[in-house]
Structures are given as C-alpha cells and as structure tokens.
Design a protein around this motif. Structure first.
Motif: not given
Length: 220
Positions: A66-70
């Motif tokens: 999720x953090x990477x996608x953000x």
C-alpha cells in the motif's frame, strides 16, 4: 538539511521554469533517443534504466504494498522528471567545463560525509534523497558532484545567489549553454515550453538548498 548549512542559491522551481533554458525540436530526427544534448544522446533505454533504478529502490524501501502504491501515485511523472534531470545535468556540466570548473573525487567524498553527518548516516541520506529528489542510492555521488559543480560555477561567475541579479546571471549562463548544445527532446516526453510553466513543480537535486555557498535544487 541543517538550517545553518542552507545555501545561498535561492532558486525555486518557478525560477527554473522562468529561465529559458531548454528547447526541443519536436521531431523524430534521433530514433531511439529520449534526448540529444550536443553530441551526447540520452537513449530511451538509459532513461528507462534510470527510472527502474528509482522504482527498485522505492520498492526496497517500502515493502508494504500500500505504501509503495502511494509513492507510485505521487511520482507518476517520474520518467519525464528524470529525463529533465539528466538533460539539465548535462547542460550544467558543459557550462561548468566552459567556465573552467571541475570537481574532484575528494570534494564529492567530503560533501557526502558532511551530508551523511547531518542526515544521521549513510542510509538516512540515501533514503532522504530517494524520497525528496527521486535519486537512487547508486547515483547519489553523481548527484552530489552536480551539487558541487553548480556551487563552483556560481562562484566562478561571481553570481551572488542571494541576489536576483546573481540568479539571473547563473541561469543566463545555462540558457546560453543549452542553446549552444541545441537540446533536442523526443516529443513523446513532452517539450520544454517554459511559457506554459507546466514543469513549475519540477525538482532536481542540484536546484535544492544545500550547504553554505551551495545551490538550490528543485524536485521532480
């Protein structure tokens, strides 16, 4: 960066856009090239490799999906901003060379040591530049070299970067150099139309506030 080391070159993204630095022919005269700067080609493969290095470093730093996608969502213009950095660095390097400016390995190591001390260590510095300027760790020394080059060029020009006249002189030199190099950008990556200010939010490491007598870098 430590406030006491924040530099004299008060350049902003707006200043970068306002300066008539780079132009693009908007043609397909150089197949396989993302840009041509003088007699140097930045190939599409080189650009893609540089972008992939940043993405790989971001992935390693952010194992949480999720953090990477953000991060991906926030840096959707990475390819174009990376090309901007690669082209502008070449323009700066030529301007510095024409002015008799060079950078030694010792100078790079010294500045890196200072920056690591301020940041809290090597990994912290690498993480900070990756996050703020989209510089992969393997290219950090190159980025620091460009920092120093910009600082030394400003001093060689006698450009006081705390003053508008000094900033104007610095950017006028880069503008003259870019015209001499006849920068040709592949239209698939856009154009360098400064009138539209469409890259006003662009930041690159050597247009950032840095150490005393240093330079201001903008971001991508």
């Amino acid at each position: 960066m430590h406030r006491r080391r924040r530099s004299a070159l008060v350049l902003s993204a707006a200043a970068l856009v306002a300066a008539p630095l780079l132009t693009a022919c908007g043609n397909d005269a150089h197949p396989g090239a993302a840009a041509v700067v003088g007699d140097q080609r930045i190939t599409v493969a080189q650009l893609e490799n540089r972008v992939n290095e940043v993405r790989s470093a971001q992935r390693d730093a952010l194992p949480d999906d999720k953090q990477y996608e953000q991060v991906i969502a926030k840096t959707g213009g990475l390819t174009r901003s990376t090309l901007h950095t690669m082209v502008l660095d070449k323009v700066l390097h030529r301007a510095a060379r024409d002015a008799g400016v060079s950078v030694t390995r010792k100078e790079i190591q010294t500045m890196r040591g200072q920056l690591e001390q301020q940041a809290g260590g090597r990994k912290a510095l690498e993480a900070g530049w990756l996050q703020q300027y989209s510089v992969a760790p393997k290219h950090l020394d190159d980025s620091i070299r460009t920092e120093i080059e910009a600082q030394k060029l400003a001093r060689e020009l006698g450009a006081d970067m705390n003053a508008q006249d000094g900033q104007n002189a610095f950017w006028a030199t880069l503008s003259k150099t870019s015209k001499k190099l006849d920068v040709d950008l592949n239209p698939r990556y856009g154009t360098w139309d400064v009138k539209t200010s469409k890259r006003a939010d662009l930041r690159t490491p050597w247009v950032r506030e840095v150490s005393g007598g240093g330079t201001a870098r903008a971001a991508a």
